[in-house]
Design a protein around this motif. Structure first.
Motif, PDB file in Angstrom:
ATOM      1  N   UNK A 186      52.600  42.683  32.477  1.00 50.37           N
ATOM      2  CA  UNK A 186      53.115  43.367  33.671  1.00 50.37           C
ATOM      3  C   UNK A 186      54.435  44.054  33.321  1.00 50.37           C
ATOM      4  N   UNK A 187      54.492  45.388  33.384  1.00 49.33           N
ATOM      5  CA  UNK A 187      55.693  46.113  32.948  1.00 49.33           C
ATOM      6  C   UNK A 187      56.933  45.825  33.792  1.00 49.33           C
ATOM      7  N   UNK A 188      56.732  45.455  35.060  1.00 53.55           N
ATOM      8  CA  UNK A 188      57.875  45.137  35.911  1.00 53.55           C
ATOM      9  C   UNK A 188      57.422  44.273  37.083  1.00 53.55           C
ATOM     10  N   UNK A 189      58.392  43.858  37.882  1.00 53.58           N
ATOM     11  CA  UNK A 189      58.111  42.967  39.010  1.00 53.58           C
ATOM     12  C   UNK A 189      57.226  43.647  40.050  1.00 53.58           C
ATOM     13  N   UNK A 190      57.418  44.939  40.263  1.00 53.49           N
ATOM     14  CA  UNK A 190      56.614  45.675  41.251  1.00 53.49           C
ATOM     15  C   UNK A 190      55.130  45.677  40.855  1.00 53.49           C
ATOM     16  N   UNK A 191      54.857  45.873  39.568  1.00 48.55           N
ATOM     17  CA  UNK A 191      53.475  45.870  39.087  1.00 48.55           C
ATOM     18  C   UNK A 191      52.847  44.499  39.266  1.00 48.55           C
ATOM     19  N   UNK A 192      53.613  43.454  39.004  1.00 50.17           N
ATOM     20  CA  UNK A 192      53.123  42.092  39.196  1.00 50.17           C
ATOM     21  C   UNK A 192      52.843  41.830  40.673  1.00 50.17           C
ATOM     22  N   UNK A 193      53.733  42.284  41.531  1.00 54.24           N
ATOM     23  CA  UNK A 193      53.568  42.054  42.962  1.00 54.24           C
ATOM     24  C   UNK A 193      52.349  42.803  43.487  1.00 54.24           C
ATOM     25  N   UNK A 194      52.120  44.008  42.986  1.00 49.15           N
ATOM     26  CA  UNK A 194      50.920  44.754  43.366  1.00 49.15           C
ATOM     27  C   UNK A 194      49.659  43.978  42.993  1.00 49.15           C
ATOM     28  N   UNK A 195      49.647  43.414  41.796  1.00 55.08           N
ATOM     29  CA  UNK A 195      48.497  42.632  41.348  1.00 55.08           C
ATOM     30  C   UNK A 195      48.350  41.350  42.161  1.00 55.08           C
ATOM     31  N   UNK A 196      49.482  40.779  42.556  1.00 52.08           N
ATOM     32  CA  UNK A 196      49.452  39.582  43.397  1.00 52.08           C
ATOM     33  C   UNK A 196      48.803  39.879  44.741  1.00 52.08           C
ATOM     34  N   UNK A 197      49.168  41.003  45.355  1.00 47.22           N
ATOM     35  CA  UNK A 197      48.580  41.389  46.642  1.00 47.22           C
ATOM     36  C   UNK A 197      47.100  41.693  46.479  1.00 47.22           C
ATOM     37  N   UNK A 198      46.742  42.376  45.389  1.00 49.39           N
ATOM     38  CA  UNK A 198      45.338  42.680  45.140  1.00 49.39           C
ATOM     39  C   UNK A 198      44.527  41.396  44.980  1.00 49.39           C
ATOM     40  N   UNK A 199      45.091  40.430  44.255  1.00 47.79           N
ATOM     41  CA  UNK A 199      44.415  39.151  44.072  1.00 47.79           C
ATOM     42  C   UNK A 199      44.229  38.438  45.409  1.00 47.79           C
ATOM     43  N   UNK A 200      45.265  38.508  46.248  1.00 47.55           N
ATOM     44  CA  UNK A 200      45.164  37.888  47.571  1.00 47.55           C
ATOM     45  C   UNK A 200      44.105  38.589  48.411  1.00 47.55           C
ATOM     46  N   UNK A 201      44.084  39.925  48.350  1.00 43.85           N
ATOM     47  CA  UNK A 201      43.095  40.674  49.133  1.00 43.85           C
ATOM     48  C   UNK A 201      41.677  40.270  48.758  1.00 43.85           C
ATOM     49  N   UNK A 202      41.427  40.132  47.488  1.00 43.75           N
ATOM     50  CA  UNK A 202      40.081  39.770  47.040  1.00 43.75           C
ATOM     51  C   UNK A 202      39.714  38.349  47.426  1.00 43.75           C
ATOM     52  N   UNK A 203      40.705  37.507  47.687  1.00 38.91           N
ATOM     53  CA  UNK A 203      40.415  36.152  48.146  1.00 38.91           C
ATOM     54  C   UNK A 203      40.142  36.119  49.645  1.00 38.91           C
ATOM     55  N   UNK A 204      40.470  37.220  50.333  1.00 38.36           N
ATOM     56  CA  UNK A 204      40.245  37.308  51.779  1.00 38.36           C
ATOM     57  C   UNK A 204      38.986  38.097  52.080  1.00 38.36           C
TER      58      UNK A 204
END
Length: 213
Positions: free
Chosen positions: A62-80
Motif C-alpha cells: 500500500x503506497x500510502x494510508x489513503x490507499x490502504x483505507x480505500x482497500x479497507x472500505x472495499x473489503x468491508x463493502x464486499x463483506x456486506x
C-alpha cells in the motif's frame, strides 16, 4: 553431510508469505485499529508493529494510508454486499440471499455494525473519511447491484419496471434497514435469527414481484 547442512539452512530461512495473504492481514489489522482508535489514530507504523512486520513491507503493498483505507472500505463493502460474483447457478431469490449475506453469524454482524458506527462518528470530524466511505461503500454497491440486476433482466430471469437503479435502491433499503446498523436510540433485533427470518421473507417477496409474468 551436505544434505544435512542444506536442511539446516532451509529451516533457518523465514517463511515467505504471499502478498495476497499479507494484504489481507494488513487490511484486517487496519480495521481493528481503526475501530479502536479512529482514522487519525491509525498509522502505517502502528499497523506494522501490530503485525510485527517491517514498514517497508506495508509500503510495498500500500503506497500510502489513503490507499490502504480505500482497500479497507472495499473489503468491508464486499463483506456486506457480495458483488461482483457469478450467481448463475442459483435461483434469483437464492442469489439475493447470498448477495446480502443473509445467514452471517451474530459476531460478524456485530463486527460490521461497529465498523459502520465508528465510520459515521469519524465522518463528523474527518469529511474525507466519510467521502471515501460513501464512494467505495453505498455508491459503489448501488452501481454493482444495478449492473447485476440489469444482467438478470437481459437473461430473462426477472422483469424490471424501469431503471435498474430504482430496484437496486429498493433492495438495499430493505436489506440494510433490517441490519443492526443503528444508533443506541433505534430499535434493534432481539436475536440474529429474527433479523434473518425477516430479511429472507422480505427479499423473497421482492423476488417474486420481479419474476416474469
Amino acid at each position: 553431510m551436505k544434505k544435512e547442512a542444506e536442511k539446516i539452512r532451509q529451516m533457518g530461512r523465514p517463511k515467505v508469505v504471499p502478498d495476497e495473504v499479507r494484504r489481507r492481514d494488513i487490511i484486517l489489522a487496519a480495521e481493528r485499529l481503526f475501530v479502536e482508535n479512529g482514522y487519525r489514530g491509525v498509522s502505517m507504523r502502528g499497523i506494522a508493529s501490530e503485525l510485527r512486520i517491517s514498514l517497508k513491507t506495508i509500503y510495498r503493498i500500500f503506497p500510502d494510508k489513503a490507499a490502504l483505507f480505500n482497500s479497507l472500505i472495499e473489503n468491508h463493502r464486499q463483506s456486506v454486499i457480495a458483488l461482483p460474483e457469478d450467481y448463475s447457478g442459483f435461483s434469483f431469490v437464492e442469489a439475493l440471499y447470498r448477495i446480502f449475506r443473509v445467514d452471517i453469524d451474530a459476531e460478524e454482524e456485530r463486527r460490521k455494525a461497529r465498523f459502520i458506527h465508528v465510520m459515521l462518528l469519524e465522518g463528523q470530524s474527518s469529511p474525507e473519511v466519510l467521502d471515501i466511505f460513501h464512494r467505495q461503500g453505498p455508491v459503489c454497491s448501488l452501481e454493482l447491484l444495478s449492473s447485476w440486476l440489469d444482467g438478470e433482466q437481459k437473461r430473462g430471469r426477472i422483469r424490471l419496471q424501469g431503471d435498474p437503479h430504482i430496484a437496486a435502491r429498493m433492495l438495499m433499503n430493505t436489506a440494510f434497514g433490517a441490519m443492526s446498523y443503528k444508533g443506541d436510540a433505534d430499535p434493534s433485533w432481539e436475536a440474529a435469527e429474527e433479523r434473518t427470518v425477516y430479511l429472507r421473507a422480505s427479499l423473497k417477496m421482492i423476488a417474486e414481484g420481479l419474476q416474469p409474468k
